[in-house]
Write a protein that holds these residues in place. Structure first.
Motif, PDB file in Angstrom:
ATOM      1  N   THR A 208      -0.517   4.289  18.545  1.00 50.39           N
ATOM      2  CA  THR A 208       0.746   3.774  17.991  1.00 50.39           C
ATOM      3  C   THR A 208       0.780   2.260  18.028  1.00 50.39           C
ATOM      4  OG1 THR A 208       1.918   5.761  18.706  1.00 50.39           O
ATOM      5  CG2 THR A 208       3.255   3.830  18.215  1.00 50.39           C
ATOM      6  N   VAL A 209       0.354   1.675  19.141  1.00 52.39           N
ATOM      7  CA  VAL A 209       0.330   0.214  19.242  1.00 52.39           C
ATOM      8  C   VAL A 209      -0.586  -0.372  18.173  1.00 52.39           C
ATOM      9  CG1 VAL A 209      -0.359  -1.745  20.685  1.00 52.39           C
ATOM     10  CG2 VAL A 209       0.916   0.149  21.687  1.00 52.39           C
ATOM     11  N   LEU A 210      -1.772   0.197  18.009  1.00 52.67           N
ATOM     12  CA  LEU A 210      -2.691  -0.308  16.987  1.00 52.67           C
ATOM     13  C   LEU A 210      -2.101  -0.151  15.597  1.00 52.67           C
ATOM     14  CD1 LEU A 210      -5.413  -1.521  16.251  1.00 52.67           C
ATOM     15  CD2 LEU A 210      -6.393   0.789  16.256  1.00 52.67           C
ATOM     16  N   GLN A 211      -1.444   0.959  15.335  1.00 52.50           N
ATOM     17  CA  GLN A 211      -0.818   1.165  14.028  1.00 52.50           C
ATOM     18  C   GLN A 211       0.227   0.093  13.738  1.00 52.50           C
ATOM     19  OE1 GLN A 211       0.801   5.117  14.084  1.00 52.50           O
ATOM     20  NE2 GLN A 211      -1.194   6.119  14.074  1.00 52.50           N
ATOM     21  N   ARG A 212       1.050  -0.217  14.722  1.00 53.46           N
ATOM     22  CA  ARG A 212       2.096  -1.221  14.518  1.00 53.46           C
ATOM     23  C   ARG A 212       1.486  -2.601  14.260  1.00 53.46           C
ATOM     24  NH1 ARG A 212       3.903   3.088  14.409  1.00 53.46           N
ATOM     25  NH2 ARG A 212       5.777   3.902  15.440  1.00 53.46           N
ATOM     26  N   VAL A 213       0.419  -2.904  14.977  1.00 52.98           N
ATOM     27  CA  VAL A 213      -0.259  -4.192  14.797  1.00 52.98           C
ATOM     28  C   VAL A 213      -0.852  -4.294  13.396  1.00 52.98           C
ATOM     29  CG1 VAL A 213      -2.273  -5.542  15.512  1.00 52.98           C
ATOM     30  CG2 VAL A 213      -0.738  -4.570  17.237  1.00 52.98           C
ATOM     31  N   LEU A 214      -1.539  -3.261  12.957  1.00 54.38           N
ATOM     32  CA  LEU A 214      -2.167  -3.283  11.638  1.00 54.38           C
ATOM     33  C   LEU A 214      -1.130  -3.317  10.517  1.00 54.38           C
ATOM     34  CD1 LEU A 214      -5.097  -0.761  12.179  1.00 54.38           C
ATOM     35  CD2 LEU A 214      -5.183  -3.262  12.186  1.00 54.38           C
ATOM     36  N   ALA A 215      -0.010  -2.635  10.730  1.00 53.57           N
ATOM     37  CA  ALA A 215       1.054  -2.661   9.721  1.00 53.57           C
ATOM     38  C   ALA A 215       1.595  -4.079   9.567  1.00 53.57           C
ATOM     39  CB  ALA A 215       2.171  -1.701  10.115  1.00 53.57           C
ATOM     40  N   ALA A 216       1.804  -4.768  10.690  1.00 47.04           N
ATOM     41  CA  ALA A 216       2.293  -6.149  10.634  1.00 47.04           C
ATOM     42  C   ALA A 216       1.264  -7.045   9.956  1.00 47.04           C
ATOM     43  CB  ALA A 216       2.583  -6.654  12.046  1.00 47.04           C
ATOM     44  N   ARG A 217       0.002  -6.817  10.261  1.00 44.54           N
ATOM     45  CA  ARG A 217      -1.058  -7.618   9.656  1.00 44.54           C
ATOM     46  C   ARG A 217      -1.088  -7.428   8.139  1.00 44.54           C
ATOM     47  NH1 ARG A 217      -6.197  -7.137   6.689  1.00 44.54           N
ATOM     48  NH2 ARG A 217      -7.273  -9.091   7.112  1.00 44.54           N
ATOM     49  N   ASP A 218      -0.781  -6.205   7.688  1.00 39.87           N
ATOM     50  CA  ASP A 218      -0.830  -5.894   6.262  1.00 39.87           C
ATOM     51  C   ASP A 218       0.468  -6.232   5.529  1.00 39.87           C
ATOM     52  OD1 ASP A 218      -3.420  -5.016   6.563  1.00 39.87           O
ATOM     53  OD2 ASP A 218      -2.868  -2.916   6.804  1.00 39.87           O
ATOM     54  N   GLY A 219       1.395  -6.858   6.227  1.00 33.87           N
ATOM     55  CA  GLY A 219       2.603  -7.338   5.570  1.00 33.87           C
ATOM     56  C   GLY A 219       3.812  -6.450   5.664  1.00 33.87           C
ATOM     57  N   ALA A 220       3.765  -5.389   6.471  1.00 37.63           N
ATOM     58  CA  ALA A 220       4.947  -4.538   6.633  1.00 37.63           C
ATOM     59  C   ALA A 220       6.065  -5.323   7.309  1.00 37.63           C
ATOM     60  CB  ALA A 220       4.591  -3.314   7.475  1.00 37.63           C
ATOM     61  N   PRO A 221       7.319  -5.003   7.023  1.00 36.00           N
ATOM     62  CA  PRO A 221       8.433  -5.703   7.667  1.00 36.00           C
ATOM     63  C   PRO A 221       8.343  -5.586   9.187  1.00 36.00           C
ATOM     64  CG  PRO A 221       9.210  -4.343   5.851  1.00 36.00           C
ATOM     65  CD  PRO A 221       7.778  -3.963   6.079  1.00 36.00           C
ATOM     66  N   VAL A 222       8.599  -6.696   9.853  1.00 27.53           N
ATOM     67  CA  VAL A 222       8.542  -6.745  11.314  1.00 27.53           C
ATOM     68  C   VAL A 222       9.956  -6.933  11.849  1.00 27.53           C
ATOM     69  CG1 VAL A 222       7.687  -8.079  13.288  1.00 27.53           C
ATOM     70  CG2 VAL A 222       6.196  -7.649  11.337  1.00 27.53           C
ATOM     71  N   HIS A 223      10.261  -6.252  12.939  1.00 22.82           N
ATOM     72  CA  HIS A 223      11.564  -6.406  13.578  1.00 22.82           C
ATOM     73  C   HIS A 223      11.860  -7.877  13.836  1.00 22.82           C
ATOM     74  CE1 HIS A 223      14.890  -5.959  16.361  1.00 22.82           C
ATOM     75  NE2 HIS A 223      14.212  -6.626  17.270  1.00 22.82           N
ATOM     76  N   ARG A 224      13.093  -8.273  13.578  1.00 24.21           N
ATOM     77  CA  ARG A 224      13.504  -9.664  13.791  1.00 24.21           C
ATOM     78  C   ARG A 224      14.316  -9.753  15.081  1.00 24.21           C
ATOM     79  NH1 ARG A 224      11.585 -14.521  12.400  1.00 24.21           N
ATOM     80  NH2 ARG A 224      13.219 -16.091  12.190  1.00 24.21           N
ATOM     81  N   PRO A 225      13.728 -10.233  16.167  1.00 26.33           N
ATOM     82  CA  PRO A 225      14.457 -10.302  17.437  1.00 26.33           C
ATOM     83  C   PRO A 225      15.461 -11.449  17.445  1.00 26.33           C
ATOM     84  CG  PRO A 225      12.279 -11.259  17.689  1.00 26.33           C
ATOM     85  CD  PRO A 225      12.336 -10.699  16.291  1.00 26.33           C
TER      86      PRO A 225
END
Length: 247
Positions: A208-225
């Protein structure tokens, strides 16, 4: 007139922000995402990162890691077992990494085909939280053995996270960990942030951690803290808590 300590601190952070912004732009042009990992000592950060690196290598994903410590190369030796390129960065007593330190290693060492650079920051939830490294994703980790109130004690770190990872979940019962309270505290300082449960010992949460990292790398929307770790952005206050700004 002598500058106050606050003025000096703000000047240092502003300089770091400028370097981080330039580094972020350069790495984006190269197609590299930087993941900044923050936690206290003993959270299991190195073990989890080693598992994530190993999984990426198995899948043919070009990843690399920089690991920071005040002394020894122990963590680099552990992470190198994953098969990924790894470099130890010794801070010589400095309790956090800064963008200038990362920049030099990116220029001189980072393999050209790298898709994701993981940066294991110094074990500390105070100083590292204030320094932008040009990261694409900031992950804050906490072990169940640390107590469910930690997000309230370190709101700047948890409030700047794009993703929170709860580690050593196999010890939750033995530690008397109140997960519901922990999740409530996380949402109080960082509404909407995802919390991933993990146990590096048996591999839970690694994919799951790797999936989230790769999604962010590929331009998926990232949570805005609320305390977004990006330069020159003031932050809103978290109700009921006293927190600062990152720059």
């Amino acid at each position: 007139m002598c500058e106050s300590m606050e003025d000096v601190t703000q000047a240092v952070l502003a300089k770091n922000d400028g370097l981080a912004a330039g580094l972020r732009e350069e790495l984006a042009r190269r197609g590299v995402a930087v993941v900044n990992l923050l936690s206290s000592p003993g959270s299991g950060k190195t073990e989890l990162l080693g598992r994530v690196l190993g999984l990426a290598v198995e899948r043919g994903i070009p990843v690399a890691a920089l690991t920071a410590d005040l002394a020894t190369e122990n963590d680099a030796q552990r992470l190198a077992r994953s098969g990924a390129p790894v470099k130890q960065l010794l801070t010589d007593g400095l309790c956090h990494l800064e963008a200038r330190q990362l920049s030099g290693h990116v220029q001189d060492w980072l393999p050209g085909n790298t898709a994701v650079l993981f940066v294991e920051n110094v074990g500390n939830l105070v100083c590292p939280a204030s320094y932008d490294l040009g990261e694409s994703l900031r992950i804050v980790l906490m072990a169940v053995t640390e107590g469910e109130d930690k997000p309230l004690k370190y709101p700047t770190a948890f409030g700047s996270a794009h993703l929170v990872v709860l580690t050593k979940t196999d010890l939750a019962e033995a530690a008397g960990f109140d997960e519901a309270a922990f999740l409530a505290h996380v949402q109080r300082v960082n509404p909407g942030v995802e919390v991933v449960r993990s146990c590096a010992r048996d591999g839970d949460g690694v994919s799951t951690v790797l999936q989230r990292v790769l999604a962010a790398r590929d331009g998926a929307p990232v949570h805005r803290p609320p305390l977004a770790p990006h330069p020159h952005q003031h932050v809103r206050k978290v109700p009921g808590l006293t927190v600062g700004r990152l720059s």
